[in-house]
Design a protein around this motif. Structure first.
Motif, PDB file in Angstrom:
ATOM      1  N   GLU A   1       0.885  -1.243   0.079  1.00 38.96           N
ATOM      2  CA  GLU A   1      -0.037  -0.048  -0.098  1.00 38.96           C
ATOM      3  C   GLU A   1       0.823   1.352   0.034  1.00 38.96           C
ATOM      4  OE1 GLU A   1      -3.665   0.209   2.380  1.00 38.96           O
ATOM      5  OE2 GLU A   1      -3.592  -2.147   2.724  1.00 38.96           O
TER       6      GLU A   1
ATOM      7  N   LEU B   1      -2.440  -4.796  -4.302  1.00 41.42           N
ATOM      8  CA  LEU B   1      -3.655  -4.743  -3.253  1.00 41.42           C
ATOM      9  C   LEU B   1      -4.544  -5.981  -2.905  1.00 41.42           C
ATOM     10  CD1 LEU B   1      -4.951  -1.225  -3.954  1.00 41.42           C
ATOM     11  CD2 LEU B   1      -3.542  -1.745  -2.197  1.00 41.42           C
ATOM     12  N   ASP B   2      -4.946  -6.487  -4.214  1.00 39.42           N
ATOM     13  CA  ASP B   2      -5.978  -7.597  -3.911  1.00 39.42           C
ATOM     14  C   ASP B   2      -5.211  -8.717  -3.447  1.00 39.42           C
ATOM     15  OD1 ASP B   2      -7.986  -6.009  -4.597  1.00 39.42           O
ATOM     16  OD2 ASP B   2      -8.110  -6.739  -6.727  1.00 39.42           O
TER      17      ASP B   2
ATOM     18  N   ASP C   1      -4.428  -8.512   0.241  1.00 41.12           N
ATOM     19  CA  ASP C   1      -5.742  -9.109   0.848  1.00 41.12           C
ATOM     20  C   ASP C   1      -5.857 -10.459   0.987  1.00 41.12           C
ATOM     21  OD1 ASP C   1      -6.472  -6.235   1.518  1.00 41.12           O
ATOM     22  OD2 ASP C   1      -7.769  -5.947  -0.001  1.00 41.12           O
ATOM     23  N   LEU C   2      -5.711 -11.029  -0.057  1.00 38.83           N
ATOM     24  CA  LEU C   2      -5.989 -12.619  -0.080  1.00 38.83           C
ATOM     25  C   LEU C   2      -4.960 -13.245   0.861  1.00 38.83           C
ATOM     26  CD1 LEU C   2      -7.064 -15.321  -1.248  1.00 38.83           C
ATOM     27  CD2 LEU C   2      -5.434 -15.030  -3.067  1.00 38.83           C
TER      28      LEU C   2
ATOM     29  N   ILE D   1      -3.597 -11.943   3.582  1.00 41.62           N
ATOM     30  CA  ILE D   1      -3.798 -11.751   5.177  1.00 41.62           C
ATOM     31  C   ILE D   1      -5.181 -12.546   5.592  1.00 41.62           C
ATOM     32  CG2 ILE D   1      -4.544  -9.891   6.611  1.00 41.62           C
ATOM     33  CD1 ILE D   1      -2.839  -7.984   4.901  1.00 41.62           C
ATOM     34  N   ASP D   2      -6.183 -12.231   4.634  1.00 43.18           N
ATOM     35  CA  ASP D   2      -7.373 -13.071   4.906  1.00 43.18           C
ATOM     36  C   ASP D   2      -7.286 -14.391   4.825  1.00 43.18           C
ATOM     37  OD1 ASP D   2      -8.640 -10.578   5.019  1.00 43.18           O
ATOM     38  OD2 ASP D   2      -9.704 -10.842   3.025  1.00 43.18           O
TER      39      ASP D   2
ATOM     40  N   TYR E   1     -10.780 -11.303  11.125  1.00 44.11           N
ATOM     41  CA  TYR E   1     -11.217 -11.836   9.690  1.00 44.11           C
ATOM     42  C   TYR E   1     -12.455 -11.036   9.468  1.00 44.11           C
ATOM     43  CZ  TYR E   1     -12.871 -14.565   6.300  1.00 44.11           C
ATOM     44  OH  TYR E   1     -13.564 -15.270   4.946  1.00 44.11           O
TER      45      TYR E   1
ATOM     46  N   ARG F   1     -12.453  -7.531   8.858  1.00 47.38           N
ATOM     47  CA  ARG F   1     -12.080  -7.179   7.388  1.00 47.38           C
ATOM     48  C   ARG F   1     -12.903  -7.369   6.507  1.00 47.38           C
ATOM     49  NH1 ARG F   1      -6.845  -6.302   6.212  1.00 47.38           N
ATOM     50  NH2 ARG F   1      -6.805  -7.942   4.450  1.00 47.38           N
ATOM     51  N   LYS F   2     -13.982  -8.433   6.724  1.00 49.11           N
ATOM     52  CA  LYS F   2     -14.852  -9.011   5.554  1.00 49.11           C
ATOM     53  C   LYS F   2     -15.957  -8.069   5.586  1.00 49.11           C
ATOM     54  CE  LYS F   2     -17.773 -12.772   6.086  1.00 49.11           C
ATOM     55  NZ  LYS F   2     -18.064 -14.278   6.139  1.00 49.11           N
TER      56      LYS F   2
ATOM     57  N   ARG G   1     -15.241  -4.843   3.741  1.00 52.72           N
ATOM     58  CA  ARG G   1     -15.238  -4.972   2.304  1.00 52.72           C
ATOM     59  C   ARG G   1     -16.626  -4.829   1.485  1.00 52.72           C
ATOM     60  NH1 ARG G   1     -11.501  -9.388   3.415  1.00 52.72           N
ATOM     61  NH2 ARG G   1     -13.110 -10.652   3.309  1.00 52.72           N
TER      62      ARG G   1
END
Length: 89
Positions: free
Chosen positions: A18, A55-56, A59-60, A62-63, A81, A84-85, A88
């Motif tokens: 980021e 960025l995506d 996110d993937l 980390i999630d 989790y 974060r969900k 989004r």
């Protein structure tokens, strides 16, 4: 003037972290600053897509890690989790 595959790879990595555009321009040591600014503001440009991909991907990663930890019973990871969900949506 075009960005090389190496430049786009660097932009993807910067997206994962980021980093702001001015920092990326510094890292790339690109002489045509205006060109890069235009690229980053054009959603169809390779630079913008590489940054968004970073960025995506972050996110993937980390999630996925949080989800794995939650499955093992880590309640803090589950709450993070879920938080974060919700962000989004």
């Amino acid at each position: 003037m075009e960005l090389s595959n190496e430049d786009l790879s660097t932009i993807t990595k910067c997206g994962m972290l980021e980093y702001k555009i001015d920092k990326i321009i510094n890292i790339l040591d690109f002489e045509d600053i205006k060109y890069l600014e235009i690229q980053f503001n054009d959603k169809s440009s390779p630079a913008y897509r590489a940054y968004k991909k970073g960025l995506d991907k972050a996110d993937l990663m980390i999630d996925s890690k949080l989800f794995d930890m939650a499955l093992k019973g880590d309640l803090k990871a589950l709450h993070k989790y879920e938080s974060r969900k919700r962000l989004r949506k």
